[in-house]
Design a protein around this motif. Structure first.
Motif, PDB file in Angstrom:
ATOM      1  N   ASP A 518       2.532  -8.029 -14.295  1.00 11.13           N
ATOM      2  CA  ASP A 518       1.122  -8.358 -14.034  1.00 11.13           C
ATOM      3  C   ASP A 518       0.470  -7.357 -13.091  1.00 11.13           C
ATOM      4  O   ASP A 518      -0.511  -7.664 -12.394  1.00 11.13           O
ATOM      5  N   SER A 519       1.019  -6.142 -13.058  1.00  8.95           N
ATOM      6  CA  SER A 519       0.453  -5.091 -12.207  1.00  8.95           C
ATOM      7  C   SER A 519       0.501  -3.755 -12.958  1.00  8.95           C
ATOM      8  O   SER A 519       0.842  -3.706 -14.135  1.00  8.95           O
ATOM      9  N   LEU A 520       0.155  -2.663 -12.257  1.00 15.52           N
ATOM     10  CA  LEU A 520       0.090  -1.341 -12.874  1.00 15.52           C
ATOM     11  C   LEU A 520       1.014  -0.387 -12.117  1.00 15.52           C
ATOM     12  O   LEU A 520       0.919  -0.275 -10.885  1.00 15.52           O
ATOM     13  N   LEU A 521       1.868   0.303 -12.845  1.00 10.99           N
ATOM     14  CA  LEU A 521       2.790   1.265 -12.251  1.00 10.99           C
ATOM     15  C   LEU A 521       2.199   2.667 -12.357  1.00 10.99           C
ATOM     16  O   LEU A 521       1.833   3.108 -13.454  1.00 10.99           O
ATOM     17  N   VAL A 541       2.991   0.733  -7.134  1.00 14.30           N
ATOM     18  CA  VAL A 541       2.531  -0.362  -7.993  1.00 14.30           C
ATOM     19  C   VAL A 541       1.187  -0.853  -7.469  1.00 14.30           C
ATOM     20  O   VAL A 541       1.063  -1.235  -6.295  1.00 14.30           O
ATOM     21  N   ILE A 542       0.161  -0.800  -8.321  1.00 14.35           N
ATOM     22  CA  ILE A 542      -1.181  -1.253  -7.935  1.00 14.35           C
ATOM     23  C   ILE A 542      -1.271  -2.751  -8.204  1.00 14.35           C
ATOM     24  O   ILE A 542      -1.104  -3.201  -9.348  1.00 14.35           O
ATOM     25  N   GLY A 547     -10.304  -5.905  -4.656  1.00 12.99           N
ATOM     26  CA  GLY A 547     -10.111  -7.328  -4.422  1.00 12.99           C
ATOM     27  C   GLY A 547      -9.817  -8.140  -5.654  1.00 12.99           C
ATOM     28  O   GLY A 547      -9.582  -9.354  -5.558  1.00 12.99           O
ATOM     29  N   GLN A 548      -9.800  -7.517  -6.834  1.00  7.34           N
ATOM     30  CA  GLN A 548      -9.514  -8.226  -8.078  1.00  7.34           C
ATOM     31  C   GLN A 548      -8.142  -7.802  -8.607  1.00  7.34           C
ATOM     32  O   GLN A 548      -7.642  -6.716  -8.295  1.00  7.34           O
ATOM     33  N   LYS A 549      -7.555  -8.677  -9.405  1.00  8.29           N
ATOM     34  CA  LYS A 549      -6.250  -8.383  -9.981  1.00  8.29           C
ATOM     35  C   LYS A 549      -6.279  -7.052 -10.729  1.00  8.29           C
ATOM     36  O   LYS A 549      -7.231  -6.754 -11.461  1.00  8.29           O
ATOM     37  N   VAL A 568     -13.026   3.085  -3.803  1.00 11.64           N
ATOM     38  CA  VAL A 568     -12.225   2.123  -4.559  1.00 11.64           C
ATOM     39  C   VAL A 568     -11.140   1.615  -3.619  1.00 11.64           C
ATOM     40  O   VAL A 568     -10.350   2.405  -3.088  1.00 11.64           O
ATOM     41  N   ARG A 569     -11.118   0.287  -3.387  1.00  9.27           N
ATOM     42  CA  ARG A 569     -10.081  -0.307  -2.544  1.00  9.27           C
ATOM     43  C   ARG A 569      -8.878  -0.685  -3.422  1.00  9.27           C
ATOM     44  O   ARG A 569      -9.041  -1.374  -4.436  1.00  9.27           O
ATOM     45  N   LEU A 570      -7.717  -0.212  -3.029  1.00  9.37           N
ATOM     46  CA  LEU A 570      -6.509  -0.439  -3.807  1.00  9.37           C
ATOM     47  C   LEU A 570      -5.464  -1.139  -2.943  1.00  9.37           C
ATOM     48  O   LEU A 570      -5.125  -0.658  -1.854  1.00  9.37           O
ATOM     49  N   LEU A 571      -4.969  -2.261  -3.432  1.00  8.14           N
ATOM     50  CA  LEU A 571      -3.832  -2.926  -2.802  1.00  8.14           C
ATOM     51  C   LEU A 571      -2.585  -2.501  -3.573  1.00  8.14           C
ATOM     52  O   LEU A 571      -2.502  -2.722  -4.786  1.00  8.14           O
ATOM     53  N   VAL A 572      -1.638  -1.868  -2.881  1.00  8.84           N
ATOM     54  CA  VAL A 572      -0.484  -1.285  -3.580  1.00  8.84           C
ATOM     55  C   VAL A 572       0.816  -1.689  -2.893  1.00  8.84           C
ATOM     56  O   VAL A 572       0.840  -2.058  -1.706  1.00  8.84           O
ATOM     57  N   TRP A 573       1.887  -1.624  -3.681  1.00 12.85           N
ATOM     58  CA  TRP A 573       3.246  -1.777  -3.167  1.00 12.85           C
ATOM     59  C   TRP A 573       3.923  -0.416  -3.307  1.00 12.85           C
ATOM     60  O   TRP A 573       4.064   0.109  -4.402  1.00 12.85           O
ATOM     61  N   GLN A 574       4.264   0.181  -2.164  1.00 11.50           N
ATOM     62  CA  GLN A 574       4.822   1.534  -2.187  1.00 11.50           C
ATOM     63  C   GLN A 574       5.810   1.685  -1.028  1.00 11.50           C
ATOM     64  O   GLN A 574       5.546   1.235   0.089  1.00 11.50           O
TER      65      GLN A 574
END
Length: 613
Positions: A518-521, A541-542, A547-549, A568-574
């Motif tokens: 459910d995310s973007l690599l 991983v975005i 603020g949106q999925k 552009v605000r990006l919430l990421v896992w890195q």
């Protein structure tokens, strides 16, 4: 790549016309002389695969007459034609050593790719081992219920110091398969499915395909038979394909003016990617479905012409570093931009002259080659000669990861340098000479006469001999990151090239990606792009965008909905942690390098363009 050749080129041409009995006698007297060593020992492999679902080849290696207190057996760490370390030894399982009576012999693994056996005066040593074959790739080994493919460097051990020794291989395909085998090796008369290699270089250069195969009608060029055998070929017009393949072979042979083998086999391992050239065969991934569209057919024909032309360029016309090989380590050369790059360039012309490509498609191919490296930052950091030398670390298409921006591919810059060299030689010689003359001279002088590869100095000497002038600037273009004057060189052939920059539509974030759950690599972050400057790197991983999925639609909408300078605000896992970062989008400019005819060429330019095409 190149291998040691058993017979001289002259003898090779002679024996094609001798009766079989005479040939056998000739080989009997030629082998000891050519090897320069005694050949009392007998080396023979048998490969079975009675449980293909296990994905294990069972190998029996019988060695008669090897002498020594200890015997070292080695497996290559790479295979010629694929310039990457492969660690084939990790696939060896259930290793055993016995004497002629079946008694166990002491052995130990003394290095990653070396096994040491203590023969105890045994006249015969038999090694048995299994090869786990799970990689469906032209440089790998594969086995399943439907087919098996052998890349010999990853299956067959050699006694240390005995690479020049002749060896036989008996293949026993799974009994439920047709007993057809595709390989470039010569068969042994009276011994079904048994093949002979005059030395290990030839063996390692001769892949094998078995299984539920299909053989297309063979054809001859200059009286030499050519075969196409493959697995899971797919739907396509087979008669038209063979007619076109014959044109490709004939057009390639016309460039050099000689066919140096007795038979040739195209070995199609099935759908996928990759191809590797050999002296009288090529292993290729193949799907006939590609032939059913114009674009797919062009890609496939270029690919086939590339792998076929390699039997000249790199197998015989080769840098001196590429043979005889050291199978224990990397074999580096600065000349892959010639060996690989020119073998991208020549198929354009071969297919055009065979009526299989249009003029516009040739221009488009070169245009794509130029754009693929000029529009990336690597051309500022790495030369074609560096890319060649460093391919063992970088990979054939340049580095991946955070330092991908520092590299180029010799597959892209090499063909362009080849075209420019061709244009320069034609211009300076008043269209009396071309790159073809250089290739023929390298073939005759170093392969046929001296039976070795050429040095960089010798390569440039042949080019300058054909041109009749120094080619310092072109040599600099190959060995440095100097900006290239494309308009000057393409004008020699009556061609214009657009080197101006143009702004791409929309705004630029600078990442490539794929869906992951459910995310973007993030699969690629362009150097100094807004995403790069915001700290995104490959593998991030975005999770959310503004603020949106994070979805494909949301990321794609950025280019359409954002304006220059927007954030552009990006919430990421890195790097094992979640963080929020902001990227400021901007415009991106690129050069398309469109190639077209000059509107008013002079007579020499017109003559060069006509003969070139």
């Amino acid at each position: 790549m190149e291998t040691l050749v058993l017979l001289t080129a002259r003898t090779n041409r002679l024996i094609r016309h001798l009766p079989k009995l005479t040939l056998a006698v000739l080989l009997l007297f030629t082998i000891p002389y050519s090897f320069g060593q005694k050949t009392e020992a007998k080396l023979a492999f048998t490969v079975t695969m009675e449980d293909p679902a296990s994905q294990l080849y069972h190998v029996i290696f019988r060695c008669e007459g090897l002498k020594g207190e200890t015997l070292n057996f080695k497996m290559p760490v790479w295979t010629p034609g694929y310039y990457q370390l492969m660690n084939y030894a990790k696939s060896v399982e259930n290793f055993r050593a016995t004497d002629g009576s079946g008694n166990a012999l002491k052995w130990e693994k003394t290095a990653n790719s070396r096994w040491t056996v203590h023969p105890r005066q045994a006249g015969t040593v038999t090694l048995t081992y299994d090869i786990r074959a799970t990689r469906n790739f032209v440089a790998g080994n594969f086995l399943d219920e439907s087919h098996g493919y052998i890349s010999p460097a990853g299956v067959f051990l050699h006694p240390e110091g005995q690479l020049k020794h002749p060896v036989t291989v008996t293949l026993k395909p799974y009994t439920k398969w047709p007993q057809l085998i595709a390989t470039g090796l010569d068969s042994v008369g009276g011994q079904p499915q048994t093949y002979v290699a005059p030395n290990y270089d030839i063996l390692y250069d001769s892949p094998m395909l078995m299984g539920k195969l299909e053989q297309l009608p063979s054809f001859e060029v200059n009286g030499i038979p050519h075969h196409f055998i493959g697995y899971n070929l797919g739907p396509f017009d087979r008669a038209q394909f063979i007619a076109d393949l014959k044109k490709i072979v004939a057009g390639s042979a016309a460039v050099i003016g000689d066919i140096p083998y007795k038979h040739y086999t195209f070995i199609a391992i099935g759908p996928g990617g990759g191809g590797i050239e050999h002296l009288n065969s090529t292993s290729i991934s193949f799907s006939g479905e590609q032939l059913n569209t114009r674009a797919g057919r062009n890609r496939m024909y270029n690919f086939l012409a590339h792998e076929y032309f390699h039997h000249y360029n790199v197998k015989r016309i080769r840098p001196v570093e590429l043979g005889p090989f050291n199978y224990d380590q990397e074999n580096r050369t600065r000349m892959l931009w010639v060996s690989e790059g020119f073998t991208v360039y020549y198929p354009y012309l071969i297919l055009k002259k065979a009526g299989l490509m249009t003029e516009e498609e040739v221009f488009s191919g070169l245009q794509s080659n130029i754009a693929s490296y000029e529009n990336k930052p690597g051309h500022r950091f790495q030369s074609a000669t560096q890319a060649s030398f460093e391919t063992w670390e970088d990979g054939p298409f340049g580095r991946t990861g955070d330092e991908a921006y520092k590299t180029i591919s010799y597959y892209s810059k090499g063909p362009v340098l080849g075209a420019m060299l061709d244009f320069k030689i034609r211009h300076e010689s008043q269209n009396k000479k071309s790159l073809d003359d250089v290739m023929r001279a390298l073939y005759r002088t170093y392969y046929q006469k001296q039976q070795r590869g050429f040095t960089e100095k010798e390569f440039w000497a042949e080019c300058e001999k054909a041109a009749g002038t120094k080619l310092t600037e072109l040599a600099d273009y190959a060995a440095t990151t100097k900006e290239i004057d494309y308009p000057n060189y393409f004008a020699y052939a009556g061609l214009a090239i657009d080197t101006t920059s143009s702004e791409l539509p929309g705004v630029w974030l600078g990442i490539s990606f794929r869906e992951k759950g459910d995310s973007l690599l993030v699969t690629e972050t362009e150097w100094q792009s807004p995403a790069w400057n915001a700290g995104l790197r490959n593998g991030a991983v975005i999770l959310a965008i503004d603020g949106q999925k994070a979805t494909v639609d949301a990321l794609s909408a950025i280019s359409k909905n954002k304006k220059l300078g927007d954030s552009v605000r990006l919430l990421v896992w890195q790097n094992g942690q979640q963080k929020e970062t902001t990227a400021v989008v901007r415009k991106k400019s690129e050069r398309n390098f469109r190639i077209s005819r000059l509107p008013n060429p002079n007579p020499l330019q017109s003559a060069i363009l006509k003969s070139w095409l």
